[in-house]
Every structure is written in structure tokens, then in C-alpha cells.
Write an enzyme that holds these catalytic residues in place. Structure first.
Site, short mmCIF file in Angstrom:
data_model
loop_
_atom_site.label_atom_id
_atom_site.label_comp_id
_atom_site.label_asym_id
_atom_site.label_seq_id
_atom_site.Cartn_x
_atom_site.Cartn_y
_atom_site.Cartn_z
N LYS A 252 -3.65 -2.84 7.63
CA LYS A 252 -3.65 -4.30 7.63
C LYS A 252 -2.66 -4.83 6.59
CE LYS A 252 -6.15 -6.46 10.68
NZ LYS A 252 -5.45 -6.74 11.91
N SER B 284 -4.88 -30.79 -13.58
CA SER B 284 -3.91 -31.87 -13.83
C SER B 284 -3.13 -32.27 -12.58
CB SER B 284 -2.92 -31.46 -14.92
OG SER B 284 -3.58 -31.06 -16.06
N ASP C 174 0.89 -1.17 0.00
CA ASP C 174 0.00 0.00 0.00
C ASP C 174 0.92 1.21 0.00
OD1 ASP C 174 -1.57 2.16 0.66
OD2 ASP C 174 -2.67 1.13 2.27
N TYR D 177 -3.69 9.35 0.17
CA TYR D 177 -3.79 9.08 1.60
C TYR D 177 -2.82 7.98 2.06
CZ TYR D 177 -5.21 9.25 6.29
OH TYR D 177 -5.15 9.44 7.65
N GLY E 192 18.55 -6.01 0.52
CA GLY E 192 18.77 -7.32 -0.09
C GLY E 192 17.57 -8.23 -0.17
N ASP F 294 -3.14 -7.10 4.27
CA ASP F 294 -3.74 -7.24 2.94
C ASP F 294 -2.97 -8.24 2.06
OD1 ASP F 294 -5.56 -5.43 3.90
OD2 ASP F 294 -4.57 -3.72 3.00
N TYR G 157 0.23 0.01 15.00
CA TYR G 157 -0.74 -0.12 13.91
C TYR G 157 -0.29 0.62 12.66
CZ TYR G 157 -4.92 -0.07 11.12
OH TYR G 157 -5.80 -0.22 10.08
P1 13P Z 1 -6.37 8.17 10.46
O1 13P Z 1 -7.54 8.96 9.97
O2 13P Z 1 -5.64 8.80 11.59
O3 13P Z 1 -5.47 7.75 9.35
O4 13P Z 1 -6.91 6.81 11.07
C1 13P Z 1 -7.93 6.14 10.46
C2 13P Z 1 -7.46 5.13 9.52
O5 13P Z 1 -7.95 5.08 8.43
C3 13P Z 1 -6.42 4.24 10.00
O6 13P Z 1 -5.60 3.76 8.99
P1 13P Z 2 -5.49 -0.55 4.68
O1 13P Z 2 -4.74 -1.56 5.51
O2 13P Z 2 -6.09 -1.15 3.46
O3 13P Z 2 -4.61 0.61 4.35
O4 13P Z 2 -6.70 -0.03 5.53
C1 13P Z 2 -6.43 0.62 6.71
C2 13P Z 2 -7.62 1.10 7.44
O5 13P Z 2 -7.46 1.58 8.53
C3 13P Z 2 -8.97 0.99 6.85
O6 13P Z 2 -9.94 1.54 7.69
MG MG Z 3 -4.20 2.12 3.17
MG MG Z 4 -5.10 -2.05 1.84
#
Ligand code: 13P
Ligand code: 13P
Ligand code: MG
Ligand code: MG
Length: 386
Positions: free
Chosen positions: A252, A263, A32, A111, A124, A254, A249
Site C-alpha cells: 500500500k 493562529s 518502505d 522482508y 531529478g 502508506d 500490487y
Molecule cells: P507475500 O508473502 O508473497 O509477500 O504476500 C503477502 C504479502 O504480505 C503481500 O505484500
Molecule cells: P505494506 O504496504 O505496509 O508493505 O503492507 C503490505 C501488506 O501486504 C500487508 O499485509
Molecule cells: Mg511492507
Molecule cells: Mg507499510
């Protein structure tokens, strides 16, 4: 009659044999690098830029072929080459593309630009650096159908349930019962991402033990699946856990996954069948909620409702001498409409729980979200109960 072969012909035959027996590597590497809008989608200019960069790499013969895709806000580089898995050059190429795309994403103020780029410089190998990768090397069969799965708003363990059903559940994969090349079963390599160790288990013998682990997908993640008949690689997934790498944090993980079909492997339809059931996965809004995993086409791989529900995209390829050729958008099929409808119904139901478990993840799982910062504020404000 004795056939005379010229040395030019002999060389041509030797070269043909070399190409025939050449191993091909498929590397699916993702990150991402910035979302459009918020975390929901990828900007077309970024996808175009990544395409141009990989096109140059193809001209220079660093990769044999490639396809650029996205699942939600994740940029997916699907590449073939002859260099084997975890090749320094291929990982460096992906890192370089993600770095350049991050710069562009920053200039466009997308974003969370550079969200998955957890380290400053490449050293590496992409392991522990943020981007996720799934790679496998094999000798290309007479016909080599494979499916690349890509997910948004969930974690690597999300592949556990469908991998089990594809390779170990005869109620899902008919071949486990009726195809002699498949009845010997498959071996699963499972990673314990919290204790950094792995274990292999063979099914059907160890099916129950396997389930006892992989039913905890936040911790036990299937990394590889091999065919028992000849140890041939059947599937590989990405297992990077961003929160565990960064200790905080960072969105995710993903995940992505590659599965070989037909086969002696499950048929294409057997590989897709587990996704007709929109099972619950962890992720969704702020990486902190459970939600149904919705199978979608490339067009619909842009989760918006409560930043979801979590999506899975499947692109099928029919390899030809290392070339990927055109992708086939496997979930762009009305037979998955009911799964999508069910996912929407589950979405309505579970969202009504608001901030309550099990809609929100359990407190164990919330350790790597932003919740601990909120709990910190309460420290020192508690009264003892005697
Ligand atoms: P932020 O708006 O601070 O990025 O938190 C919300 C979110 O989307 C977390 O990734
Ligand atoms: P991503 O891991 O896809 O960037 O999503 C983060 C998030 O906080 C969605 O609400
Ligand atoms: Mg994201
Ligand atoms: Mg994502």
C-alpha cells in the site's frame, strides 16, 4: 534624537531581516525499504543508519534539521531546509538514503527490501518513483506549531475524512464558527489519481460538491488545503499511488501529511479530534481489506493483527528558525484510548466476514492486488448462461 547606526550594525540588521523573512520548507519523504518482521515494523539498525545519513547531510548544511521516524514498515524522513518544494537536491538525498537503507535491509534479509523503490535510478524528482512525499514552504510565523501525520497499511485518500473535518466541519473545528481568522473557510485542491487531473473547491460554498468527490478516497485525494483569508498553505498530503505507478500490487501507499496549527489555522486539538473516531480505511492485510484507522503512539506504530489494523501516528513540532526540535508524540494520550478500544472492537467484528465484502475491498479496488492473477486461472473454464 537621531540614532547613528554603524555599517556593521546595518548589515547585521539586514541579515536579521533576511533570516526573519526567510521561507522554510518542510519535506516529509517516506518509503518502505524493508520490514521487520514481515510488514509489521522497522528494524532499529535501519532507523539508526538513516539517522546517521541525515546527520551527515545536516553537517553539510543540505538540510537545516531532521527527524527520522517509522510508521510500521515505512521509513519516514522529516526534514527542514530552505530550498522550496520538489527540490532536486532534497529528493536526491532522500532517494540516496532509501537506496543505502535498501542495501542494508537486503544484507539483513529484511522482508520486501526495497519494496517502494520502483525505479532503478534517480531522475531529478521522486514523482512516480515509488517513495511518497508531502512538502510545504511558508514564512515561519512568530510561533509555528505543525503536525506530521504518518500512516501504515492504508492509502492516500485515508486523509480525506480528517482533512474535511479539520478544515470544513464546524462540528469538529470550533474555530470555523468562533475565530474570525478562520470563518472565511478553506480551499481544497483535489487530485483525481485515476484520470491524472485536479480541481479546487472552496468551503463552505462548495462543501457538498467537495464531499461528493472525496467520499471516494481510492480515486479523489485531497492534495493541498489553503486558507481563504490569504491563500496561505494549511495542509499537504502525499498522493502517490504505487499500484497505479507500477500497474501491479506492490504494497500500500502508506501516506503522510503535514498540517499547520493555531493562529488562523485549526488548533492542535481540532486537528487531532477527527482521529478520535476510528473510521474505516482501505488497506490492511495484503492491501485488500477495510479496517478501522487506529491512532497510536510511536511505540505502538507496529501493526501485527492481520497486519493491522491500519495505524496513524502524529508527531507535533514547534518550529524555531527552521529547526524542528523535539517531536511530541500526539496520540500518546489516554484521551485516544477509547478510539483504540473501538478500533479493536471493529477489528473483531469485521474480521468475522473473512473473505467477504465489505471486509475485503470491492472488485474495482482489487484490480491492483494479487486477486486478478487468481481470476486468470478461471479464464476459459466458464460456461455461458443463455
Ligand atoms: P507475500 O508473502 O508473497 O509477500 O504476500 C503477502 C504479502 O504480505 C503481500 O505484500
Ligand atoms: P505494506 O504496504 O505496509 O508493505 O503492507 C503490505 C501488506 O501486504 C500487508 O499485509
Ligand atoms: Mg511492507
Ligand atoms: Mg507499510
Amino acid at each position: 534624537m537621531f540614532l547613528k547606526i554603524t555599517s556593521a550594525e546595518r548589515m547585521k540588521n539586514t541579515e536579521k531581516r533576511r533570516i526573519d523573512s526567510m521561507k522554510v520548507t518542510i519535506s516529509v519523504i517516506k518509503a518502505d525499504i524493508g520490514g521487520f518482521v514481515g510488514h509489521s515494523h522497522s528494524h532499529p539498525d535501519i532507523l539508526k543508519y538513516a539517522d546517521e545519513l541525515l546527520s551527515a547531510a545536516k553537517d553539510e548544511k543540505t538540510v537545516t534539521d531532521f527527524h527520522v521516524a517509522h510508521c510500521g514498515d515505512d521509513l519516514e524522513l522529516i526534514m527542514t531546509h530552505g530550498k522550496g518544494v520538489q527540490d532536486k537536491g532534497i529528493h536526491a538525498l532522500a532517494w540516496d538514503i532509501f537506496t543505502k537503507c535498501t542495501e542494508k535491509a537486503k544484507s539483513m534479509k529484511l522482508y520486501g527490501a526495497g519494496q517502494d523503490m520502483l525505479k532503478d535510478s534517480f531522475s531529478g524528482n521522486l514523482k512516480g518513483m515509488g517513495p511518497g512525499f508531502a512538502e510545504m514552504e511558508f514564512e515561519e510565523r512568530e510561533s509555528e506549531p505543525l503536525i506530521v501525520f504518518m500512516a501504515d497499511k492504508t492509502e492516500p485518500g485515508a486523509w480525506n475524512l480528517p482533512l474535511y473535518r479539520m478544515f470544513a466541519d464546524p462540528f469538529s473545528t470550533a474555530g470555523l464558527v468562533i475565530d474570525p481568522k478562520v470563518t472565511k473557510g478553506f480551499t481544497f485542491e483535489v487530485h483525481d489519481v485515476k484520470k491524472n487531473r485536479s480541481i479546487t473547491m472552496s468551503t463552505p460554498n462548495q462543501s457538498y460538491q467537495l464531499l461528493s468527490l472525496i467520499g471516494t478516497p481510492s480515486r479523489f485525494v485531497i492534495k493541498h488545503v489553503f486558507r481563504n483569508l490569504d491563500s496561505e498553505i494549511a495542509a499537504v498530503s502525499s498522493t502517490e499511488r504505487l499500484g497505479l505507478i507500477a500497474g501491479r500490487y506492490v504494497g500500500k501507499d502508506d501516506p503522510v501529511m503535514i498540517v499547520r496549527a493555531q493562529s488562523g489555522f485549526p488548533a492542535v486539538g481540532e486537528i487531532l479530534e477527527p482521529f478520535a473516531f476510528p473510521y474505516m480505511v482501505a488497506g490492511w492485510m495484503r492491501g485488500s481489506h477495510h479496517g478501522p484507522f487506529m491512532p497510536v503512539s510511536q511505540n505502538d506504530a507496529k501493526p501485527t493483527r492481520f497486519d493491522g489494523p491500519p495505524r496513524v501516528l502524529a508527531l507535533g513540532f514547534q518550529l524555531c528558525n527552521g529547526m524542528l526540535g523535539l517531536p511530541s508524540d500526539m496520540f500518546s494520550d489516554p484521551s485516544f484510548d477509547l478510539a483504540r478500544q473501538k478500533a479493536n472492537e471493529i477489528t473483531d467484528y469485521i474480521r468475522r466476514h473473512g473473505p467477504f465484502e465489505p471486509a475485503r475491498l470491492s472488485s474495482d479496488e482489487m484490480e491492483y492486488t494479487t486477486l486478478p492473477q487468481v481470476m486468470k486461472d478461471l479464464e476459459g473454464k466458464w460456461n455461458r448462461l443463455d
